[in-house]
Each structure stands twice: as C-alpha cells, then as structure tokens.
Motif scaffolding. Structure first.
Motif, PDB file in Angstrom:
ATOM      1  N   UNK A  80      -2.539  -9.517 -38.081  1.00 47.92           N
ATOM      2  CA  UNK A  80      -3.213 -10.814 -38.175  1.00 47.92           C
ATOM      3  C   UNK A  80      -2.188 -11.914 -38.389  1.00 47.92           C
ATOM      4  N   UNK A  81      -2.431 -13.116 -37.862  1.00 48.04           N
ATOM      5  CA  UNK A  81      -1.457 -14.215 -37.989  1.00 48.04           C
ATOM      6  C   UNK A  81      -0.998 -14.473 -39.414  1.00 48.04           C
ATOM      7  N   UNK A  82      -1.900 -14.343 -40.374  1.00 49.15           N
ATOM      8  CA  UNK A  82      -1.527 -14.629 -41.765  1.00 49.15           C
ATOM      9  C   UNK A  82      -0.598 -13.577 -42.363  1.00 49.15           C
ATOM     10  N   UNK A  83      -0.470 -12.415 -41.665  1.00 49.61           N
ATOM     11  CA  UNK A  83       0.410 -11.357 -42.160  1.00 49.61           C
ATOM     12  C   UNK A  83       1.651 -11.191 -41.292  1.00 49.61           C
ATOM     13  N   UNK A  84       1.859 -12.080 -40.346  1.00 57.26           N
ATOM     14  CA  UNK A  84       2.944 -11.906 -39.373  1.00 57.26           C
ATOM     15  C   UNK A  84       4.314 -11.854 -40.029  1.00 57.26           C
ATOM     16  N   UNK A  85       4.515 -12.594 -41.111  1.00 58.91           N
ATOM     17  CA  UNK A  85       5.847 -12.676 -41.719  1.00 58.91           C
ATOM     18  C   UNK A  85       6.138 -11.469 -42.602  1.00 58.91           C
ATOM     19  N   UNK A  86       5.207 -11.084 -43.470  1.00 57.16           N
ATOM     20  CA  UNK A  86       5.443 -10.008 -44.423  1.00 57.16           C
ATOM     21  C   UNK A  86       4.765  -8.705 -44.047  1.00 57.16           C
ATOM     22  N   UNK A  87       3.874  -8.773 -43.084  1.00 62.45           N
ATOM     23  CA  UNK A  87       3.127  -7.580 -42.708  1.00 62.45           C
ATOM     24  C   UNK A  87       1.887  -7.425 -43.554  1.00 62.45           C
ATOM     25  N   UNK A  88       0.899  -6.692 -43.049  1.00 64.02           N
ATOM     26  CA  UNK A  88      -0.344  -6.510 -43.801  1.00 64.02           C
ATOM     27  C   UNK A  88      -0.106  -5.679 -45.057  1.00 64.02           C
ATOM     28  N   UNK A  89      -0.922  -5.876 -46.087  1.00 63.71           N
ATOM     29  CA  UNK A  89      -0.762  -5.083 -47.312  1.00 63.71           C
ATOM     30  C   UNK A  89      -0.987  -3.602 -47.052  1.00 63.71           C
ATOM     31  N   UNK A  90      -0.296  -2.769 -47.789  1.00 62.04           N
ATOM     32  CA  UNK A  90      -0.435  -1.324 -47.652  1.00 62.04           C
ATOM     33  C   UNK A  90      -1.708  -0.874 -48.353  1.00 62.04           C
ATOM     34  N   UNK A  91      -2.509  -0.086 -47.645  1.00 62.05           N
ATOM     35  CA  UNK A  91      -3.750   0.439 -48.201  1.00 62.05           C
ATOM     36  C   UNK A  91      -3.683   1.962 -48.194  1.00 62.05           C
ATOM     37  N   UNK A  92      -3.849   2.594 -49.345  1.00 60.28           N
ATOM     38  CA  UNK A  92      -3.828   4.041 -49.430  1.00 60.28           C
ATOM     39  C   UNK A  92      -2.424   4.613 -49.416  1.00 60.28           C
ATOM     40  N   UNK A  93      -2.350   5.928 -49.246  1.00 56.78           N
ATOM     41  CA  UNK A  93      -1.075   6.649 -49.271  1.00 56.78           C
ATOM     42  C   UNK A  93      -0.472   6.660 -47.868  1.00 56.78           C
ATOM     43  N   UNK A  94       0.366   5.701 -47.584  1.00 56.01           N
ATOM     44  CA  UNK A  94       0.969   5.561 -46.253  1.00 56.01           C
ATOM     45  C   UNK A  94       2.317   6.268 -46.237  1.00 56.01           C
ATOM     46  N   UNK A  95       2.374   7.397 -45.539  1.00 56.64           N
ATOM     47  CA  UNK A  95       3.620   8.158 -45.454  1.00 56.64           C
ATOM     48  C   UNK A  95       4.676   7.402 -44.656  1.00 56.64           C
ATOM     49  N   UNK A  96       4.240   6.768 -43.560  1.00 58.94           N
ATOM     50  CA  UNK A  96       5.180   6.107 -42.654  1.00 58.94           C
ATOM     51  C   UNK A  96       4.543   4.836 -42.112  1.00 58.94           C
ATOM     52  N   UNK A  97       5.308   3.765 -42.087  1.00 67.50           N
ATOM     53  CA  UNK A  97       4.857   2.528 -41.459  1.00 67.50           C
ATOM     54  C   UNK A  97       5.881   2.101 -40.419  1.00 67.50           C
ATOM     55  N   UNK A  98       5.406   1.847 -39.203  1.00 63.84           N
ATOM     56  CA  UNK A  98       6.214   1.258 -38.131  1.00 63.84           C
ATOM     57  C   UNK A  98       5.615  -0.112 -37.864  1.00 63.84           C
ATOM     58  N   UNK A  99       6.439  -1.159 -37.924  1.00 63.69           N
ATOM     59  CA  UNK A  99       5.859  -2.501 -37.853  1.00 63.69           C
ATOM     60  C   UNK A  99       6.838  -3.500 -37.258  1.00 63.69           C
ATOM     61  N   UNK A 100       6.264  -4.473 -36.555  1.00 61.40           N
ATOM     62  CA  UNK A 100       6.988  -5.681 -36.177  1.00 61.40           C
ATOM     63  C   UNK A 100       6.032  -6.840 -36.397  1.00 61.40           C
ATOM     64  N   UNK A 101       6.368  -8.005 -35.858  1.00 67.13           N
ATOM     65  CA  UNK A 101       5.532  -9.175 -36.113  1.00 67.13           C
ATOM     66  C   UNK A 101       4.196  -9.125 -35.379  1.00 67.13           C
ATOM     67  N   UNK A 102       4.045  -8.198 -34.434  1.00 62.99           N
ATOM     68  CA  UNK A 102       2.814  -8.142 -33.636  1.00 62.99           C
ATOM     69  C   UNK A 102       1.911  -6.959 -33.963  1.00 62.99           C
ATOM     70  N   UNK A 103       2.499  -5.826 -34.342  1.00 62.39           N
ATOM     71  CA  UNK A 103       1.712  -4.611 -34.561  1.00 62.39           C
ATOM     72  C   UNK A 103       2.189  -3.881 -35.812  1.00 62.39           C
ATOM     73  N   UNK A 104       1.288  -3.076 -36.359  1.00 62.55           N
ATOM     74  CA  UNK A 104       1.637  -2.187 -37.466  1.00 62.55           C
ATOM     75  C   UNK A 104       0.970  -0.830 -37.206  1.00 62.55           C
TER      76      UNK A 104
END
Length: 279
Positions: A80-104
C-alpha cells in the motif's frame, strides 16, 4: 498440503513481483536470519517449482528452497502507498520476508526453508517423480510408469507418492482415477501402460488450469465453460465441483452409484462403487 499447481502459481506470482530486482530479504521471526543475510541485497533471477517443491534462484548461484508442508503459507501482495517506505507491518510468525517498494512476500510456517547450492537443487529434484506441469521431453510418462508397474502398492498410494508423480495431491488423485474408471485400490503392477498414458495425459491437461485459475477443475463441462470464457478474455469464478471428492454417500455424477470413502496414504480417498470396480 497444497497440490503442485498451487506451487507453480506461487512461483509465477513471485516471478512477476520480484524477478530482475534486488529485494530486501529478512527474517522477522528470527529463525532464518543467517539464510536471509545470504540473500539480502542479491538479485532475484527467477522462481520455479517442481511438484510441491518451490525454488527461488538468486545471483551468485544461491537458491532459496521452500517446502510449505501442511501448514506453510506464502502470500505475495502489493504494498500500500502508505507503507512504501518502511514496508507493511509484520503480522504473525513470519519466517521470511522478501520485499521492495512495490510488493511484499511473507512466508509463514514452512516445513523447509533453506539456502542451497545447485548441487543440492539437483539432488532434491532428482528424488521427485516427473511433474505434469514441467516441460516433457517425451520420457516423463514412461519414468512414472516404470515405478508404478513394479509396485504392489495401490494406485491411490502411488499417485500420492511424490517420487512417482510430483505435484499430485488428494483431489487430483481421486478425480483422475474416477475420470478413467480405475479402482483406486488395485495394485500398480496391474495397470496397463495404455491406461496410465490416459491418466498422465489427463493430468497434463487438467493441472495447468489449476495454475491459471487457482482452482482445481476436473469436470469437463466446467473446464469447457472456463476455457471458453478465457478465450473471450474473461476470468470467471470457477465453481468448486468434483465428481467424487468429498461426495461420500452421494450419487456418482456418471452412473448414480454411491460414492465411497476410505483413508489411504493418510488422506480421505473417494471413489464410485459402481463405475470404478476392481475388475
């Protein structure tokens, strides 16, 4: 456990989101910190699947290997645009996150999550049977049949054995045996080569529609309606309807006999007591 078409569909989503980019890779849960550090800041080349195994190739000959197992989930979502800079908040037990400014892409609860080299990738794939969703050099059906024809195990067991056919799960095994009037409890060594070819060709025909639509389609009328809609550029909601799967005690759609059930290979097997006779 997700069937093979789900993994191929997921690989396509990862490819669309990240192929050719250099995403951030992290382990918010903390259980994959060392592996994430090896991939972070490295170019992501492509994602692909073989059966129920998922691979993500990075630069420097590093590959992320993931097996979702029974409870694993990996969602690829736009940021989402409001999360583009820092990324969306982590929800639950996330083993791995792959992220850029467009996708997570957040991975939770996998059975396996490892960084492996090309030798290990080859070993993992070699342990699997042929995948109906992979390009075929003309030997895949023969390779699978060689294992089936030597076995006293039932067809129902063999179709769930990933070393025989990779990617087939419970729904496809029930439905494809019903489609070809094969009793699921007959031994593999009793299956004719021509009968197996029909089953294999059917899997090759049906499973790509699972990748395209995200829904398993095994009824010819549903498949025809869906294919016609896709030719028109439409993406209809596909009904979740099957011939025998989860239809215990109900009439077979083909002959009207009662659908039966039995636990085989740890999963509920469904078949028609009339048109899928042992003989």
């Amino acid at each position: 456990m997700p069937e093979g078409h789900t993994l191929h569909r997921l690989a396509g989503a990862i490819d669309t989101a990240f192929a050719g980019t250099t995403p951030e890779v992290s382990s918010p849960q903390g259980r994959f910190v060392d592996g994430a550090a090896l991939l972070d800041g490295t170019g992501l080349e492509r994602a692909w699947a073989h059966g129920k195994l998922l691979f993500v190739d990075f630069a420097e000959a590093r590959t992320l290997y993931v097996h979702l197992g029974l409870i694993g989930k990996w969602f690829v979502l736009p940021v989402a645009p409001e999360h583009a800079e820092l990324g969306p908040p982590v929800v639950g037990e996330v083993r791995l996150r792959v992220a850029d400014e467009r996708h997570v892409a957040d991975l939770r609860g996998p059975m396996a999550c490892q960084v492996v080299d090309q030798e290990e990738v080859a070993r993992l794939v070699a342990r699997q049977g042929p995948d109906p969703l992979q390009p075929d050099d003309g030997t895949a059906a023969d390779t699978a049949y060689a294992r089936i024809s030597r076995s006293g195990k039932t067809l129902a067991e063999l179709l769930m054995d990933q070393t025989v056919v990779a990617g087939v799960g419970n729904i496809y095994r029930c439905e494809v045996l019903w489609r070809h009037r094969l009793h699921p409890l007959r031994p593999g060594r009793s299956l004719r080569r021509t009968s197996w070819q029909l089953v294999w060709d059917d899997l090759v025909r049906l499973m790509p529609w699972g990748v395209r639509t995200g829904t398993i389609i095994t009824l010819d009328d549903v498949l025809e309606d869906t294919a016609t809609a896709w030719e028109r550029g439409e993406r209809p909601e596909v009904p979740r309807e099957f011939g025998v799967y989860q239809r215990t005690g109900m009439p077979c759609l083909r002959c009207g006999s009662t659908v039966r059930t039995k636990v085989v290979a740890g999963r509920n097997l469904f078949w028609c007591g009339g048109c899928q006779r042992r003989t």
